[in-house]
Design a protein around this motif. Structure first.
Motif, PDB file in Angstrom:
ATOM      1  N   UNK A  32       0.774  -1.310   0.092  1.00 49.06           N
ATOM      2  CA  UNK A  32      -0.047  -0.060  -0.107  1.00 49.06           C
ATOM      3  C   UNK A  32       0.851   1.269   0.067  1.00 49.06           C
ATOM      4  N   UNK A  33       1.904   1.179   0.787  1.00 53.90           N
ATOM      5  CA  UNK A  33       2.900   2.459   0.819  1.00 53.90           C
ATOM      6  C   UNK A  33       3.497   2.738  -0.498  1.00 53.90           C
ATOM      7  N   UNK A  38      -4.604  -0.369  -3.682  1.00 54.38           N
ATOM      8  CA  UNK A  38      -5.409   0.786  -3.584  1.00 54.38           C
ATOM      9  C   UNK A  38      -5.466   1.692  -4.564  1.00 54.38           C
ATOM     10  N   UNK A  39      -4.948   1.528  -5.727  1.00 53.24           N
ATOM     11  CA  UNK A  39      -4.841   2.445  -6.808  1.00 53.24           C
ATOM     12  C   UNK A  39      -5.235   1.631  -7.955  1.00 53.24           C
ATOM     13  N   UNK A  40      -6.346   2.426  -8.772  1.00 51.30           N
ATOM     14  CA  UNK A  40      -6.896   2.011  -9.920  1.00 51.30           C
ATOM     15  C   UNK A  40      -5.868   2.084 -11.212  1.00 51.30           C
ATOM     16  N   UNK A  41      -5.475   1.226 -12.108  1.00 48.70           N
ATOM     17  CA  UNK A  41      -4.673   1.607 -13.281  1.00 48.70           C
ATOM     18  C   UNK A  41      -5.181   0.610 -14.265  1.00 48.70           C
ATOM     19  N   UNK A 179     -18.005  -2.162   6.604  1.00 49.23           N
ATOM     20  CA  UNK A 179     -17.561  -0.872   6.495  1.00 49.23           C
ATOM     21  C   UNK A 179     -16.695  -0.480   5.289  1.00 49.23           C
ATOM     22  N   UNK A 180     -15.621  -1.306   5.320  1.00 45.99           N
ATOM     23  CA  UNK A 180     -14.891  -1.051   3.879  1.00 45.99           C
ATOM     24  C   UNK A 180     -15.643  -0.932   2.795  1.00 45.99           C
ATOM     25  N   UNK A 186     -10.785   0.098  -1.161  1.00 41.97           N
ATOM     26  CA  UNK A 186     -10.272  -1.125  -1.832  1.00 41.97           C
ATOM     27  C   UNK A 186     -10.245  -2.286  -1.084  1.00 41.97           C
ATOM     28  N   UNK A 187     -11.008  -3.469  -1.898  1.00 43.15           N
ATOM     29  CA  UNK A 187     -11.207  -4.711  -1.055  1.00 43.15           C
ATOM     30  C   UNK A 187      -9.926  -5.289  -0.862  1.00 43.15           C
TER      31      UNK A 187
END
Length: 211
Positions: A32-33, A38-41, A179-180, A186-187
């Motif tokens: 993630x870092x 967590x990013x759509x590409x 909640x997510x 992002x799952x």
């Protein structure tokens, strides 16, 4: 086999499950870092990201490979003295982790050179990615058996996990996923919490030994 030997094998097996889970959860944080999850590409952007961030991803995926190797050792120790149902579960999980090991091994050994020549030989990378993808997906979906193992150890009379804690923990996991999903997280990020299951199973095996 003496009781002390049984306790030691169960405890060490549980310890390896905990270690594997901690390493895996840590690597997911680093994924993630660096922006891998967590990013759509687009497909093209994904390939460019791997190529441009290979040094970081290589280290992360090497540690993830190590985490599955650690899991595998834990399964071997736990299945030796398990009842028939848990023995089947640990065996299937062991096969899944072995598939993950192979997938990561091929990824680390072939992805970068194949991406470097992607413009001239796209079929090479597509073939490699397709083969690795099948191994990885099969192994990953097999890890859903952690949920079955958690339920058995929580609900069975002689289960290692305290029933009240086990049910409460599963309720917490369900709420976390809801909640997510509700807030559009992002799952892949929320899904990382799934590995709290083997971490918890490992803890109770380590704590309770042969009880």
């Amino acid at each position: 086999m003496t009781k002390s030997q049984l306790i030691n094998e169960n405890q060490v097996g549980g310890l390896f499950l905990m270690l594997g889970s901690i390493v895996l959860l840590t690597t997911i944080y680093f994924e993630y870092s660096v922006g891998w999850i967590g990013v759509t590409r687009t497909y093209k952007e994904t390939n460019a990201f791997i190529l441009g961030n290979w040094d970081s991803l290589k280290q992360i995926w090497t540690w993830q490979m190590l985490s599955h190797f650690t899991y595998t050792i834990g399964y071997v120790l736990l299945l030796k003295n398990a009842n028939i149902v848990m023995r089947i579960i640990w065996t299937i999980l062991m096969v899944c982790s072995l598939l993950m090991l192979v997938a990561f091994g091929f990824t680390l050994g072939t992805y970068y050179p194949a991406l470097e020549t992607y413009n001239s030989e796209p079929l090479l990378f597509e073939t490699i990615r397709g083969g690795i993808g099948y191994l990885y997906q099969f192994g990953r979906y097999g890890l859903l058996l952690f949920l079955v193992a958690f339920l058995i150890e929580s609900l069975h009379t002689n289960g290692k996990i305290v029933k009240v804690f086990g049910l409460a923990f599963l309720g917490f996991m369900v709420v976390l996923f809801i909640i997510g999903y509700t807030f559009g997280i992002s799952m892949k990020i929320i899904g990382a919490s799934f590995f709290l299951l083997p971490l918890t199973i490992g803890f109770f095996y380590f704590k309770n030994g042969a009880k």
